[in-house]
Design an enzyme around this catalytic site. Sequence first.
Site, PDB file in Angstrom:
ATOM      1  N   THR A  35       1.008  -1.165  -0.079  1.00 15.31           N
ATOM      2  CA  THR A  35      -0.109  -0.226   0.116  1.00 15.31           C
ATOM      3  C   THR A  35       0.940   1.073   0.034  1.00 15.31           C
ATOM      4  O   THR A  35       2.113   1.209   0.143  1.00 15.31           O
ATOM      5  CB  THR A  35      -0.843   0.164   1.324  1.00 15.31           C
ATOM      6  OG1 THR A  35       0.162   0.193   2.387  1.00 15.31           O
ATOM      7  CG2 THR A  35      -1.549  -1.253   1.468  1.00 15.31           C
ATOM      8  N   ALA A  77       0.748  -6.864   9.046  1.00 19.95           N
ATOM      9  CA  ALA A  77      -0.105  -6.062   7.928  1.00 19.95           C
ATOM     10  C   ALA A  77      -1.361  -5.336   8.504  1.00 19.95           C
ATOM     11  O   ALA A  77      -1.962  -6.046   9.385  1.00 19.95           O
ATOM     12  CB  ALA A  77      -0.439  -7.147   6.963  1.00 19.95           C
ATOM     13  N   THR A 119      -1.543  -3.097  19.255  1.00 13.01           N
ATOM     14  CA  THR A 119      -1.461  -1.788  19.661  1.00 13.01           C
ATOM     15  C   THR A 119      -2.109  -1.366  20.994  1.00 13.01           C
ATOM     16  O   THR A 119      -3.002  -2.002  21.658  1.00 13.01           O
ATOM     17  CB  THR A 119      -1.936  -0.874  18.556  1.00 13.01           C
ATOM     18  OG1 THR A 119      -1.874   0.555  19.213  1.00 13.01           O
ATOM     19  CG2 THR A 119      -3.283  -1.089  18.337  1.00 13.01           C
ATOM     20  N   ASP A 120      -1.324  -0.495  21.809  1.00 14.90           N
ATOM     21  CA  ASP A 120      -1.926  -0.113  23.131  1.00 14.90           C
ATOM     22  C   ASP A 120      -3.402   0.825  22.934  1.00 14.90           C
ATOM     23  O   ASP A 120      -4.158   1.040  23.780  1.00 14.90           O
ATOM     24  CB  ASP A 120      -0.907   0.781  23.936  1.00 14.90           C
ATOM     25  CG  ASP A 120      -0.581   1.924  22.888  1.00 14.90           C
ATOM     26  OD1 ASP A 120      -0.939   2.255  21.758  1.00 14.90           O
ATOM     27  OD2 ASP A 120       0.457   3.075  23.644  1.00 14.90           O
ATOM     28  N   GLU A 121      -3.369   0.879  21.528  1.00 13.38           N
ATOM     29  CA  GLU A 121      -4.626   1.878  21.549  1.00 13.38           C
ATOM     30  C   GLU A 121      -5.877   1.161  21.752  1.00 13.38           C
ATOM     31  O   GLU A 121      -7.047   1.465  21.761  1.00 13.38           O
ATOM     32  CB  GLU A 121      -4.871   2.489  20.106  1.00 13.38           C
ATOM     33  CG  GLU A 121      -3.555   3.248  19.831  1.00 13.38           C
ATOM     34  CD  GLU A 121      -3.526   4.286  18.619  1.00 13.38           C
ATOM     35  OE1 GLU A 121      -4.790   4.591  18.131  1.00 13.38           O
ATOM     36  OE2 GLU A 121      -2.432   4.551  18.170  1.00 13.38           O
ATOM     37  N   TYR A 143      -9.645   3.022  13.684  1.00 17.11           N
ATOM     38  CA  TYR A 143      -8.159   2.097  13.599  1.00 17.11           C
ATOM     39  C   TYR A 143      -8.299   1.154  14.555  1.00 17.11           C
ATOM     40  O   TYR A 143      -8.264  -0.049  14.775  1.00 17.11           O
ATOM     41  CB  TYR A 143      -6.985   2.994  13.387  1.00 17.11           C
ATOM     42  CG  TYR A 143      -5.621   2.251  13.836  1.00 17.11           C
ATOM     43  CD1 TYR A 143      -5.313   1.162  13.396  1.00 17.11           C
ATOM     44  CD2 TYR A 143      -5.094   2.666  15.040  1.00 17.11           C
ATOM     45  CE1 TYR A 143      -3.955   0.544  13.430  1.00 17.11           C
ATOM     46  CE2 TYR A 143      -3.887   2.152  15.532  1.00 17.11           C
ATOM     47  CZ  TYR A 143      -3.432   1.005  14.727  1.00 17.11           C
ATOM     48  OH  TYR A 143      -2.197   0.459  15.263  1.00 17.11           O
ATOM     49  N   ALA A 145     -10.657   0.379  16.815  1.00 18.29           N
ATOM     50  CA  ALA A 145     -11.757  -0.581  16.913  1.00 18.29           C
ATOM     51  C   ALA A 145     -11.378  -1.818  16.132  1.00 18.29           C
ATOM     52  O   ALA A 145     -11.749  -2.924  16.447  1.00 18.29           O
ATOM     53  CB  ALA A 145     -12.848  -0.073  16.501  1.00 18.29           C
ATOM     54  N   LYS A 147      -8.307  -3.120  15.268  1.00 22.23           N
ATOM     55  CA  LYS A 147      -7.238  -3.822  15.867  1.00 22.23           C
ATOM     56  C   LYS A 147      -7.777  -4.576  17.106  1.00 22.23           C
ATOM     57  O   LYS A 147      -7.449  -5.753  17.140  1.00 22.23           O
ATOM     58  CB  LYS A 147      -6.488  -2.955  16.333  1.00 22.23           C
ATOM     59  CG  LYS A 147      -5.353  -2.164  15.274  1.00 22.23           C
ATOM     60  CD  LYS A 147      -4.611  -2.943  14.283  1.00 22.23           C
ATOM     61  CE  LYS A 147      -3.289  -3.832  14.826  1.00 22.23           C
ATOM     62  NZ  LYS A 147      -2.558  -4.542  14.123  1.00 22.23           N
ATOM     63  N   PRO A 198       2.577  21.051  12.366  1.00 29.51           N
ATOM     64  CA  PRO A 198       1.047  21.401  12.802  1.00 29.51           C
ATOM     65  C   PRO A 198       0.968  20.256  14.123  1.00 29.51           C
ATOM     66  O   PRO A 198       0.754  19.028  14.174  1.00 29.51           O
ATOM     67  CB  PRO A 198       0.396  20.467  11.637  1.00 29.51           C
ATOM     68  CG  PRO A 198       1.256  19.622  11.144  1.00 29.51           C
ATOM     69  CD  PRO A 198       2.829  20.195  11.397  1.00 29.51           C
ATOM     70  N   ASP A 265      -7.842  20.053  16.318  1.00 30.83           N
ATOM     71  CA  ASP A 265      -7.730  18.789  17.076  1.00 30.83           C
ATOM     72  C   ASP A 265      -8.414  17.709  16.153  1.00 30.83           C
ATOM     73  O   ASP A 265      -9.230  18.010  15.460  1.00 30.83           O
ATOM     74  CB  ASP A 265      -8.179  18.738  18.369  1.00 30.83           C
ATOM     75  CG  ASP A 265      -7.846  17.865  19.314  1.00 30.83           C
ATOM     76  OD1 ASP A 265      -6.793  17.016  18.984  1.00 30.83           O
ATOM     77  OD2 ASP A 265      -7.905  17.821  20.462  1.00 30.83           O
ATOM     78  N   PRO A 267     -10.691  14.434  15.872  1.00 33.39           N
ATOM     79  CA  PRO A 267     -11.815  14.111  16.479  1.00 33.39           C
ATOM     80  C   PRO A 267     -12.004  12.823  17.168  1.00 33.39           C
ATOM     81  O   PRO A 267     -11.234  12.089  16.703  1.00 33.39           O
ATOM     82  CB  PRO A 267     -12.955  13.951  15.253  1.00 33.39           C
ATOM     83  CG  PRO A 267     -12.202  14.283  13.887  1.00 33.39           C
ATOM     84  CD  PRO A 267     -10.888  14.503  14.177  1.00 33.39           C
TER      85      PRO A 267
END
Length: 331
Positions: A35, A77, A119-121, A143, A145, A147, A198, A265, A267
């Site tokens: 990708t 991936a 991921t920690d997320e 993202y 969710a 994972k 930014p 910011d 969202p």
Amino acid sequence: MKLLVCGGAGFIGSNFVRQRLREHGDEITVLDKLTYAGRRENLHDVLDEIRFVHGAIEDPAAVAHCATAAEAIVNFAAETHVDRSITGPEAFIVTNMQGTHVLLQTARDSGLRYVQVSTDEVYGSIESGSFTEASPLAPSSPYSATKTGADLLVSSYFHTYGLPTVICRGSNNYGPYQYPEKLIPLMVLNALAGDHLPVYGDGRQVRNWLFVEDFARGIGHALEHGQPGEVYNCGGPDECENIDVVRRIVELTGAEESQIEYVTDRPGHDRRYSLSCEKLGRLGWRACTSFDEGLERTVNWYRENIWWWEPIRTGEYLDYYKRHYGRALKG
Ligand code: NAD
Ligand code: TYD
């Protein structure tokens, strides 16, 4: 070990491949869809030591073809950028969930061990303290969710079919070969080019920074020493507010503070991520690279490897940048 490394042409996957070849002499097949984030250039120095297959993890035939000689699948991936998941979540569902499921089916059919790079997320945001592997899953972006969905599928294959799986949840990575849509490489390249820096919102969000070679070693550790069915957190040694990360990059690159610009910011922006890594620590892993050392190495790498990033800052990247930040890049 004979490994099928999915997503091995991306940032963390390519660092993992290089490390496993150099330090373990593994026999490696890389399956990657190439990708925008996946590039053969990320593997430039090891391409003739691996088998490289251009294909998608959601394609069962491609995966079956690659899995024939493997003992284990290590899955990097993914669609990985939170901002892109907010504007276009569909690809995240296909790759992160459907693709992971195809890999699990193949691992089950072929009797392979399976490592999911996560991921920690998946835990969401935490105001104080740190998440352990037993913390509830509360993802907030498309993202994270997807994972999380993938992690749950992996666990289901362990519980239902006895597939020997391990999940390794990393905190924010940085280092060589990271696509410049993510905070650190974006800021380094913009700083070097005299462009704006930014910062989203008030810039006080906190991330738990982990040098990519430490994460790669943690994943290898979980692959070799992890217990089937278990999850291992793999976090960095230092936490830092975004604005402090950007100020350090300004210092290291010799850019001007006036390049820093506060912008709208993201969202649903998660405020703070933090991982407790005692469980992987008990297996003998720890992050060895401090943020100060790793950031300096990273800035030096981008300074010295213009050949790698110059071709990226054209085409798709410039279009993405303009759409996302509402302005064109200068440099
Ligand atoms: P990346 O975006 O740099 O690379 C992703 C790779 O996957 C690319 O080579 C891409 O071509 C490939 N890919 C994408 N869709 C594919 C598909 N359908 N089939 C085959 N290949 C496909 O990502 P990264 O930062 O190296 O992250 C790797 C993994 O680590 C991801 O699973 C991510 O969720 C996880 N992770 C990343 C971080 C981080 O800070 N970057 C932290 C923790 C965990
Ligand atoms: P990012 O590298 O996208 O990783 P993640 O969202 O997965 O943590 O972003 C890291 C932090 O930096 C996050 O709080 C968002 C912020 N950020 C900015 O302030 N400006 C930017 O241009 C980018 C890309 C990120």
